[in-house]
Design a protein around this motif. Structure first.
Motif, short mmCIF file in Angstrom:
data_model
loop_
_atom_site.label_atom_id
_atom_site.label_comp_id
_atom_site.label_asym_id
_atom_site.label_seq_id
_atom_site.Cartn_x
_atom_site.Cartn_y
_atom_site.Cartn_z
N ALA A 272 40.67 46.13 45.95
CA ALA A 272 39.37 45.84 46.54
C ALA A 272 39.29 46.34 47.98
CB ALA A 272 39.11 44.33 46.50
N LYS A 279 35.51 47.58 45.61
CA LYS A 279 35.14 46.19 45.83
C LYS A 279 33.90 45.81 45.04
CE LYS A 279 33.81 42.84 49.39
NZ LYS A 279 33.64 42.58 50.83
N SER A 283 34.02 43.23 41.92
CA SER A 283 33.20 42.02 42.07
C SER A 283 32.24 41.88 40.90
CB SER A 283 32.43 42.06 43.39
OG SER A 283 33.30 42.09 44.50
N THR A 286 34.10 40.82 37.81
CA THR A 286 34.55 39.44 37.94
C THR A 286 33.42 38.46 37.66
OG1 THR A 286 36.23 40.07 39.57
CG2 THR A 286 35.56 37.75 39.52
N ASN A 321 36.34 30.66 42.21
CA ASN A 321 35.49 31.35 43.18
C ASN A 321 36.17 31.42 44.56
OD1 ASN A 321 33.51 31.74 41.27
ND2 ASN A 321 32.28 29.98 41.90
N LEU A 329 36.65 39.68 47.01
CA LEU A 329 35.58 39.91 46.05
C LEU A 329 34.33 39.14 46.41
CD1 LEU A 329 37.63 39.67 42.72
CD2 LEU A 329 37.17 41.70 44.12
N SER A 330 33.19 39.68 46.06
CA SER A 330 31.91 39.02 46.30
C SER A 330 31.50 38.33 45.01
CB SER A 330 30.85 40.04 46.73
OG SER A 330 31.26 40.70 47.91
N VAL A 331 31.63 37.01 44.99
CA VAL A 331 31.31 36.25 43.77
C VAL A 331 30.26 35.19 44.04
CG1 VAL A 331 33.54 36.67 42.69
CG2 VAL A 331 33.26 34.71 44.20
#
Length: 331
Positions: A272, A279, A283, A286, A321, A329-331
């Motif tokens: 990432a 990334k 993300s 995910t 999360n 990661l952007s979750v």
């Protein structure tokens, strides 16, 4: 009489292999470095695969993720064949002693009939989840690029067979080694309505071609939801009224999950951080697989945990999360 002992040291002409010297300098290499770095086949292939003639046999283009150096995705455990097998052998010896203890005292069969039925319905079918995880990990080992990834992925593949066998032994402890619980678990996995959403997602991974997406779906997302839900929350619910006999057998599963997580986190965090495109892609995968699997786990959580199911699932998702965010990661 005098005995004179002389010693003579011989300085080696080189401290390591040439490819390791080019990467690390002329100094002694560790066993992990010797077994991992720059040994991926990269040239002089005899033919291109007939089933994918646009790519080489080993090709970085088998995933949308890009890396300047695929060996940056190293395993912090530094497992290679020797220390991996030694570690697992010691763990298996300890686990066998626990299984013998539970079996000799008939601790699982001494549980109430409804508790045994719950374990058969909610724990033993996970042997088939582990078989699916074995297949998905084998996909990563087969199509990933770089021994830094393929070697631990193959170890993970074999671990999943061990997990399936361990869960099968729990079933045998319940049914007195008759095998009835194992036959019932297969029917539960293939036919019971509560399990079909999870089975669907595991089989969806079978037909996902990008190996890194399979890595995300199975080894990061699915395991991070399945293991805590069943082997922490459900296990705690069973232990509250029936003692810790089952917990003594599922403890190894959680210890293995936590150990494997160190490798998974290192791979995801490094990939990432490589570039913004990685990334964004990681993300997206995910979030997609998290939402699918949360939906898939809801029926079995409801049927086994009842009123506690929503809180348990929410706690598992919240923990995941938080973990994903720490990995970049952007979750």
């Amino acid at each position: 009489m005098t005995v004179e002992i002389r010693t003579k040291s011989v300085k080696p002409l080189t401290n390591s292999f040439g490819h390791l010297q080019r990467r690390f300098g002329d100094k002694p290499a560790t066993r992990y470095q010797e077994a991992t770095y720059d040994i991926q086949s990269s040239a002089n292939f005899h033919y291109k695969p007939l089933w994918d003639p646009e790519r080489e046999m080993f090709d970085v283009r088998r995933t949308a993720i890009t890396m300047k150096d695929w060996y940056a995705l190293k395993d912090p455990r530094q497992f290679y064949y020797g220390n991996y097998t030694t570690t697992r052998a010691k763990q298996q010896d300890a686990l066998d002693r626990t299984l013998d203890f539970v079996e000799k005292r008939d601790l699982l069969r001494a549980m109430p009939a409804d508790t045994r039925a719950l374990i058969e319905h909610a724990i033993v079918p996970l042997r088939h989840y582990e078989w699916g995880a074995n297949t998905n990990s084998a996909h990563v080992a087969a199509y990933a690029y770089g021994t830094a990834v393929t070697s631990p992925a193959m170890m993970n593949t074999m671990d999943r067979l061990g997990m399936a066998q361990h869960i099968s032994r729990i079933g045998l402890l319940i049914d007195g080694n008759s095998g009835e619980s194992l036959l019932a678990s297969k029917t539960t996995w293939t036919d019971h309505a509560d399990w079909q959403p999870l089975r669907r997602e595991v089989e969806r991974m079978f037909v996902t071609r990008d190996w890194f997406e399979v890595f995300i779906a199975q080894i990061l997302v699915a395991d991070a939801l399945v293991y805590p839900l069943f082997f922490q929350h459900l296990d705690s619910a069973i232990a509250a009224g029936n003692g810790s006999a089952l917990s003594s057998l599922t403890d190894y599963l959680m210890r293995w999950y936590e150990e494997t997580g160190k490798w998974v986190d290192a791979v995801i965090k490094t990939a990432a951080a490589e570039n913004p495109e990685n990334k964004a892609l990681l993300s997206g995968w995910t979030v997609t697989w998290r939402d699918r699997l949360v939906t898939a786990l809801a029926p079995i959580a409801q049927s086994t945990l009842g009123n506690q199911s929503e809180d348990a699932l929410a706690a598992v998702v919240a923990a995941f999360n938080t973990r994903a965010a720490k990995l970049g990661l952007s979750v």
